[in-house]
Scaffold this active site. Sequence first.
Site, PDB file in Angstrom:
ATOM      1  CB  ILE A  14      66.548  29.874  -2.258  1.00 15.28           C
ATOM      2  CG1 ILE A  14      66.569  28.408  -1.567  1.00 15.28           C
ATOM      3  CG2 ILE A  14      66.480  30.116  -3.944  1.00 15.28           C
ATOM      4  CD1 ILE A  14      65.140  27.785  -1.547  1.00 15.28           C
ATOM      5  CG  LEU A  35      66.815  41.065   9.599  1.00 11.63           C
ATOM      6  CD1 LEU A  35      67.629  42.134  10.317  1.00 11.63           C
ATOM      7  CD2 LEU A  35      67.976  40.449   8.686  1.00 11.63           C
ATOM      8  CG  LEU A  61      56.862  41.084   2.702  1.00 13.28           C
ATOM      9  CD1 LEU A  61      57.200  39.779   2.071  1.00 13.28           C
ATOM     10  CD2 LEU A  61      56.984  42.356   1.901  1.00 13.28           C
ATOM     11  CG  ASN A 101      55.132  34.727   7.929  1.00  8.73           C
ATOM     12  OD1 ASN A 101      55.358  36.034   7.644  1.00  8.73           O
ATOM     13  ND2 ASN A 101      56.376  33.995   7.508  1.00  8.73           N
ATOM     14  CB  SER A 126      57.864  23.562  -2.323  1.00 10.11           C
ATOM     15  OG  SER A 126      58.366  22.240  -1.832  1.00 10.11           O
ATOM     16  CE1 TYR A 151      57.289  23.492   2.422  1.00  7.79           C
ATOM     17  CE2 TYR A 151      57.547  26.033   3.242  1.00  7.79           C
ATOM     18  CZ  TYR A 151      57.884  24.976   2.242  1.00  7.79           C
ATOM     19  OH  TYR A 151      58.719  25.164   1.130  1.00  7.79           O
ATOM     20  CE  LYS A 155      56.775  27.699  -0.161  1.00  7.66           C
ATOM     21  NZ  LYS A 155      57.196  29.042  -0.350  1.00  7.66           N
ATOM     22  CG  ASN A 200      65.930  21.027   5.158  1.00  7.44           C
ATOM     23  OD1 ASN A 200      65.873  22.318   5.121  1.00  7.44           O
ATOM     24  ND2 ASN A 200      64.981  20.115   4.816  1.00  7.44           N
ATOM     25  CG  ASP A 299      60.511  12.085   5.447  1.00 13.60           C
ATOM     26  OD1 ASP A 299      60.139  13.126   5.569  1.00 13.60           O
ATOM     27  OD2 ASP A 299      61.452  11.447   5.999  1.00 13.60           O
TER      28      ASP A 299
END
Length: 337
Positions: A14, A35, A61, A101, A126, A151, A155, A200, A299
């Site tokens: 993105i 990277l 970062l 992270n 998200s 994850y 967010k 995905n 899911d």
Amino acid sequence: MEKKILVTGGLGFIGSHTVVELQNEGFEVIIIDNLSNSTIDVLEKITSITNIKPTFFNLDLKDKKEVHDFFNQNEVDGIIHFAASKAVGESILKPLDYYENNIYSLVNLLQETTQRNLNNFIFSSSCTVYGQTDELPITENAPIKPAESPYGNTKKINEEIIADAVKAHGLKAISLRYFNPIGAHSSAKIGELPLGIPQNLIPFITQTAAGIRQELSVFGDDYPTVDGTAVRDYIHVVDLAKAHIAALNRLLKNQQKNNYEVFNVGTGKGSSVLEVIKQFEKVSQTKLNYKIVGRREGDITATYADTTLANNELNWKAELTLEEALLSAWNWQKTLK
Ligand code: WQD
């Protein structure tokens, strides 16, 4: 004088599409990327699309000193923060890496920006923060549910950190809650580059059609949906990139109604897995090899956005269709070795 925008994770899926749109709009772009989930050749691909080479720093970062030194040497007018680990399944196996992270990176960035009165901060959030909502389509007021994965939790936590930084330091920020980003730039020079076996749906479909994967497993056809398969709001990554430009202009022109705002970024339309497969077969003129298997852990049945707020306040609307997104993903896949 061109406004200078820092894009963290700017060589990612993105991020790279957003860098292209920023350059198209006349912004000067600085990319920070470590990277860890992208490749340096994306920098020259971006340059070949826009004929403008972004400034690039290979920085982590999480390294407080590196971030501090960067801001001592570089003045920017805004920040779009993409850099994060983003694989749901991996986050369940390595939660501490994800918290380290995704949260350290944000806090280091905000420590610098708030101490320098650097406003105009856009965060890549998200729809995961909603979990399975009771109502559809989903508005920004839908309750934030317990995260389904570390994850998703990062967010959620990062949005709260930003909200606190806004309150305490007068930061001006916007979080964009993405639905399911898919597709690739029309040039087929940049696109989604999953490392290893794709988690995905769309990259797994295109790799199956390209013969790289044997067969697509459809995770469950016993959901209470139109055809039993799960429903998602698939948005073309270029439309998503343009939403960042709209959010950035809102901040730069001081058009915010609050110092911290959140917007859903989707198409407002839900598509089932089988509907996506059918559309892909149509646009690619191939027959996809797939089988129905059991549901995937974690899911949800269905999710799609109410995009009224972004449409009205950002003056932004998704314009590209599911078919265009799937065709662009296929054209991109065909360029990969
Ligand atoms: C879509 C649908 C699967 C693969 C994730 C993250 C979310 C965001 C987008 C970052 C589901 C089905 C998938 C396959 C399948 N990422 N599927 N076979 O899970 O909706 O969202 O990516 O922000 O945070 O959670 O996307 O593409 O994995 O799945 O049947 O091989 O396709 O069950 O219904 P998801 P997805």
